[in-house]
Design an enzyme around this catalytic site. Structure first.
Site, PDB file in Angstrom:
ATOM      1  CD  GLU A 109       9.652  35.667  42.742  1.00  0.00           C
ATOM      2  OE1 GLU A 109       8.702  34.900  42.977  1.00  0.00           O
ATOM      3  OE2 GLU A 109       9.496  36.882  42.537  1.00  0.00           O
ATOM      4  CE1 TYR A 135      36.907  36.962  42.977  1.00  0.00           C
ATOM      5  CE2 TYR A 135      38.557  35.667  41.805  1.00  0.00           C
ATOM      6  CZ  TYR A 135      37.490  35.739  42.698  1.00  0.00           C
ATOM      7  OH  TYR A 135      37.024  34.612  43.304  1.00  0.00           O
ATOM      8  CB  ILE A 136      42.039  43.091  40.100  1.00  0.00           C
ATOM      9  CG1 ILE A 136      42.151  42.476  41.505  1.00  0.00           C
ATOM     10  CG2 ILE A 136      42.476  44.552  40.114  1.00  0.00           C
ATOM     11  CD1 ILE A 136      43.533  42.519  42.131  1.00  0.00           C
ATOM     12  CD  GLU A 158      36.151  42.936  42.011  1.00  0.00           C
ATOM     13  OE1 GLU A 158      37.131  43.514  42.515  1.00  0.00           O
ATOM     14  OE2 GLU A 158      35.509  42.050  42.602  1.00  0.00           O
ATOM     15  CB  ALA A 201      59.496  41.113  61.496  1.00  0.00           C
ATOM     16  CG  HIS A 228       6.047  37.309  44.008  1.00  0.00           C
ATOM     17  ND1 HIS A 228       6.710  37.082  42.820  1.00  0.00           N
ATOM     18  CD2 HIS A 228       4.940  38.025  43.700  1.00  0.00           C
ATOM     19  CE1 HIS A 228       6.018  37.639  41.836  1.00  0.00           C
ATOM     20  NE2 HIS A 228       4.945  38.214  42.333  1.00  0.00           N
ATOM     21  CE  LYS A 248      35.873  45.121  45.451  1.00  0.00           C
ATOM     22  NZ  LYS A 248      36.585  43.889  45.204  1.00  0.00           N
ATOM     23  CB  CYS A 257      37.931  44.015  50.123  1.00  0.00           C
ATOM     24  SG  CYS A 257      39.026  42.605  50.098  1.00  0.00           S
ATOM     25  CE1 TYR A 277      41.926  44.430  60.346  1.00  0.00           C
ATOM     26  CE2 TYR A 277      40.347  46.221  60.069  1.00  0.00           C
ATOM     27  CZ  TYR A 277      40.737  44.920  59.817  1.00  0.00           C
ATOM     28  OH  TYR A 277      39.946  44.102  59.063  1.00  0.00           O
ATOM     29  N   GLY A 334      44.445  38.520  58.281  1.00  0.00           N
ATOM     30  CA  GLY A 334      44.801  37.259  58.948  1.00  0.00           C
ATOM     31  C   GLY A 334      45.657  37.494  60.179  1.00  0.00           C
ATOM     32  NE  ARG A 342      42.761  31.135  32.661  1.00  0.00           N
ATOM     33  CZ  ARG A 342      43.466  30.481  33.582  1.00  0.00           C
ATOM     34  NH1 ARG A 342      43.179  29.222  33.863  1.00  0.00           N
ATOM     35  NH2 ARG A 342      44.451  31.074  34.213  1.00  0.00           N
ATOM     36  CB  THR A 364      45.782  43.549  50.524  1.00  0.00           C
ATOM     37  OG1 THR A 364      47.195  43.404  50.417  1.00  0.00           O
ATOM     38  CG2 THR A 364      45.193  43.712  49.137  1.00  0.00           C
ATOM     39  CB  CYS A 365      41.196  43.244  53.104  1.00  0.00           C
ATOM     40  SG  CYS A 365      39.426  43.434  53.300  1.00  0.00           S
TER      41      CYS A 365
HETATM   42  P1  NDP Z   1      43.580  36.793  38.710  1.00  0.00           P
HETATM   43  O1  NDP Z   1      44.523  35.677  38.874  1.00  0.00           O
HETATM   44  O2  NDP Z   1      42.156  36.635  39.085  1.00  0.00           O
HETATM   45  O3  NDP Z   1      43.624  37.289  37.193  1.00  0.00           O
HETATM   46  C1  NDP Z   1      44.821  37.610  36.554  1.00  0.00           C
HETATM   47  C2  NDP Z   1      44.491  37.922  35.115  1.00  0.00           C
HETATM   48  O4  NDP Z   1      45.638  38.408  34.453  1.00  0.00           O
HETATM   49  C3  NDP Z   1      44.021  36.691  34.355  1.00  0.00           C
HETATM   50  O5  NDP Z   1      42.992  37.090  33.483  1.00  0.00           O
HETATM   51  C4  NDP Z   1      45.271  36.276  33.587  1.00  0.00           C
HETATM   52  O6  NDP Z   1      44.984  35.643  32.367  1.00  0.00           O
HETATM   53  C5  NDP Z   1      45.893  37.636  33.296  1.00  0.00           C
HETATM   54  N1  NDP Z   1      47.336  37.571  33.127  1.00  0.00           N
HETATM   55  C6  NDP Z   1      48.258  36.969  33.910  1.00  0.00           C
HETATM   56  N2  NDP Z   1      49.493  37.177  33.423  1.00  0.00           N
HETATM   57  C7  NDP Z   1      49.350  37.917  32.300  1.00  0.00           C
HETATM   58  C8  NDP Z   1      50.257  38.438  31.351  1.00  0.00           C
HETATM   59  N3  NDP Z   1      51.567  38.225  31.445  1.00  0.00           N
HETATM   60  N4  NDP Z   1      49.765  39.145  30.307  1.00  0.00           N
HETATM   61  C9  NDP Z   1      48.427  39.357  30.210  1.00  0.00           C
HETATM   62  N5  NDP Z   1      47.524  38.893  31.065  1.00  0.00           N
HETATM   63  C10 NDP Z   1      47.981  38.176  32.106  1.00  0.00           C
HETATM   64  O7  NDP Z   1      44.274  37.993  39.456  1.00  0.00           O
HETATM   65  P2  NDP Z   1      43.749  39.372  39.986  1.00  0.00           P
HETATM   66  O8  NDP Z   1      44.980  40.204  39.982  1.00  0.00           O
HETATM   67  O9  NDP Z   1      42.560  39.865  39.261  1.00  0.00           O
HETATM   68  O10 NDP Z   1      43.280  39.027  41.449  1.00  0.00           O
HETATM   69  C11 NDP Z   1      44.154  38.303  42.339  1.00  0.00           C
HETATM   70  C12 NDP Z   1      43.370  37.555  43.371  1.00  0.00           C
HETATM   71  O11 NDP Z   1      42.864  38.477  44.317  1.00  0.00           O
HETATM   72  C13 NDP Z   1      42.146  36.826  42.844  1.00  0.00           C
HETATM   73  O12 NDP Z   1      42.443  35.580  42.338  1.00  0.00           O
HETATM   74  C14 NDP Z   1      41.283  36.768  44.064  1.00  0.00           C
HETATM   75  O13 NDP Z   1      41.650  35.630  44.794  1.00  0.00           O
HETATM   76  C15 NDP Z   1      41.633  38.017  44.824  1.00  0.00           C
HETATM   77  N6  NDP Z   1      40.609  39.054  44.635  1.00  0.00           N
HETATM   78  C16 NDP Z   1      39.337  38.821  45.048  1.00  0.00           C
HETATM   79  C17 NDP Z   1      38.352  39.771  44.874  1.00  0.00           C
HETATM   80  C18 NDP Z   1      36.966  39.484  45.316  1.00  0.00           C
HETATM   81  O14 NDP Z   1      36.770  38.593  46.133  1.00  0.00           O
HETATM   82  N7  NDP Z   1      35.958  40.180  44.798  1.00  0.00           N
HETATM   83  C19 NDP Z   1      38.636  41.057  44.259  1.00  0.00           C
HETATM   84  C20 NDP Z   1      39.997  41.193  43.845  1.00  0.00           C
HETATM   85  C21 NDP Z   1      40.931  40.229  44.034  1.00  0.00           C
HETATM   86  P3  NDP Z   1      44.663  34.050  32.288  1.00  0.00           P
HETATM   87  O15 NDP Z   1      43.220  33.890  32.679  1.00  0.00           O
HETATM   88  O16 NDP Z   1      44.886  33.746  30.845  1.00  0.00           O
HETATM   89  O17 NDP Z   1      45.614  33.375  33.191  1.00  0.00           O
END
Ligand code: NDP
Length: 451
Positions: free
Chosen positions: A444, A178-179, A182, A115, A439, A51, A48, A99, A15, A205, A42-43
């Site tokens: 499709e 996500y993380i 993945e 900063a 096809h 990864k 990203c 960059y 950004g 979720r 980060t990206c």
């Molecule tokens: P997320 O918010 O997607 O997931 C966090 C996970 O950790 C959830 O499953 C959550 O459970 C669990 N959690 C949170 N706190 C605790 C705890 N105290 N004990 C146990 N489990 C816990 O975060 P990520 O770190 O995976 O990714 C962050 C963000 O980065 C994403 O939301 C996304 O926006 C971005 N991202 C995008 C990617 C892509 O576009 N492919 C790839 C990687 C990151 P619960 O569901 O119960 O809350």
């Protein structure tokens, strides 16, 4: 009042670099940018890009088995982490320079320093230098957080993965987002013994329920030991030197030892230590900078884009927010960032691509029709594999418009980009129906679901 700069950007990630470059290059504004770590953010440096390269590395492990079914005689060799890691870091260094060059060519002054904002129009750098600016843009991103449990510092976070000296033999991944998902797939593909704890009933979720189950099923088939309804109760270090491991006791009484525990338990906006409270910038409950539709904070001269605002934490969103900021402030083309119908993908194996509402979320809002299909893709089916793919369209009964599309399939991330264009244009199920199929393809299926 005269200022040193028209714009001072804090943070050299996606950004920040986009905003600095466009403001300087397209409008001739006098721009500076401060970055205390590496350019690309980060990206590029720890998200990203590395990864996705690890996803590619991981996916190769499946090819020999498939190729053999197609008549080749290939066996799976040994994955060399050091070789991959050296190549990976060389690529990240190259991208970081790209960059930096973008900023240099645009005429942006770069400060490799931390900063802090000391007044609505003034920043102080860690070198002691102070600069004034008409506008300040904060693009400091976010960082991974560990849960608040004893010995959590024994675990690693996503930032650390790319610097591991060697590939672990076993890893426990905590989280179901996500993380976590993945990296469970990546590590498994690289031959690591993977256990994943997710505290809830099903991973991912917020995504479509059918897609979540299918991905969980596939991850388990591939050998991920996915433990739902499980979290860490205790963790401790055992052994010394090369035999150092982490012993974990789960909330259900499960016991295991691992080379590493990876916390993928969410991220937190980097709004601390910027001097924001002192100048009156409003900070939200999740540590995010509160901004309006134009990315403006509660202090009129201070703006923020990207993950530090915790709106939709995706690189392309930060880029668009930066574009909208530059248009509004420097090009007199006032427009808010449009956060509707943002497609995204989870790079699990298979991938999940999605845009718009899941079936469950759409159902809470209005009466819907759901069209879905689940099938065995030709390529893996020929190789005797039981991998399934699924596609789903969620349609508004009232308007017939597509409210959401979910795809679980190899390359779903590539497919959803195109579906997203049509859906953003307000397409209906009838539009999908009258589009002729390509096809034989997997995609499709999205235009051949019976009405
Ligand atoms: P997320 O918010 O997607 O997931 C966090 C996970 O950790 C959830 O499953 C959550 O459970 C669990 N959690 C949170 N706190 C605790 C705890 N105290 N004990 C146990 N489990 C816990 O975060 P990520 O770190 O995976 O990714 C962050 C963000 O980065 C994403 O939301 C996304 O926006 C971005 N991202 C995008 C990617 C892509 O576009 N492919 C790839 C990687 C990151 P619960 O569901 O119960 O809350």
């Amino acid at each position: 009042m005269t200022f040193d700069y028209d714009l001072f950007v804090i943070g050299g990630g996606s950004g920040g670099v986009r905003a600095a470059r466009l403001a300087a290059q397209d409008t001739g504004a006098k721009v500076a940018l401060a970055e205390m770590n590496r350019y690309g953010g980060t990206c590029v440096i720890r998200g990203c890009v590395p990864k996705k390269l690890m996803v590619f590395a991981s996916e190769f492990s499946k090819f020999p088995e498939e190729a053999n079914a197609y008549g080749w005689d290939i066996s799976l060799g040994v994955f060399n982490w050091k070789k991959f890691s050296t190549q990976l870091h060389a690529e990240l260094d190259r991208l970081e320079k790209v960059y930096q060059n973008l900023l240099t060519k645009a005429g942006v002054d770069m400060f490799n320093a931390r900063a802090t904002i000391i007044s609505p129009h003034k920043v102080k750098l860690s070198s002691g230098v102070e600069k004034t600016a008409k506008h300040i843009l904060i693009a400091t991103g976010g960082r991974p957080v560990r849960p608040e449990i004893k010995n959590a510092d024994l675990g690693i976070v996503s930032d650390d993965i790319f610097d591991l000296p060697e590939l672990p033999k076993s890893v426990l991944i905590v989280g179901g987002g996500y993380i976590a998902c993945e990296f469970a797939c990546i590590f498994r593909g690289l031959g690591v013994d993977v256990t994943q704890f997710y505290r809830g009933e099903q991973i991912l979720r917020g995504f479509d329920d059918q897609a979540r189950s299918l991905i969980a099923e596939q991850m388990q088939i591939d050998g991920v030991n996915l433990r739902l309804g499980e979290n860490i109760s205790e963790m401790s270090r055992i052994g010394i030197g090369q035999d150092k491991r982490i012993k974990v006791i789960g909330t259900t009484g499960y016991k295991g030892t691992f080379d590493h525990v990876l916390f993928a338990t969410g991220r937190r906006p980097n709004s601390d230590h910027l001097g924001l409270e002192a100048v009156g910038v409003e900070i939200g409950q999740k540590n995010q900078i509160a901004v309006d539709d134009f990315s403006q904070s509660s202090v009129p001269s201070i703006f923020a884009v990207g993950d530090v605002t915790n709106r939709v934490n995706l690189t392309p969103v930060a880029l668009r927010e930066a574009n909208a900021f530059v248009d509004t402030i420097f090009k007199a083309q006032k427009h808010p960032m449009d956060h509707a119908l943002i497609p995204s993908a989870v790079f699990t194996q298979p991938e999940l691509g999605t845009v718009g509402l899941s079936e469950e979320k759409a159902r809470e809002k209005e009466v819907i029709n759901v069209y879905s299909t689940s099938f065995y893709p030709m390529r893996t089916s020929f190789a005797g594999k039981s991998n399934r793919a699924m596609m789903k369209l969620v349609i508004s009964k009232a308007t017939q418009k597509v409210l959401g599309c979910t795809i679980v399939a190899p390359n779903a991330a590539e497919m959803i980009q195109f579906a997203a264009i049509a859906i953003k244009m307000g397409t209906t199920k009838a539009d999908f129906d009258r589009t002729v199929a390509v096809h034989p393809t997997m995609s499709e299926e999205i235009v051949t679901m019976p009405s």
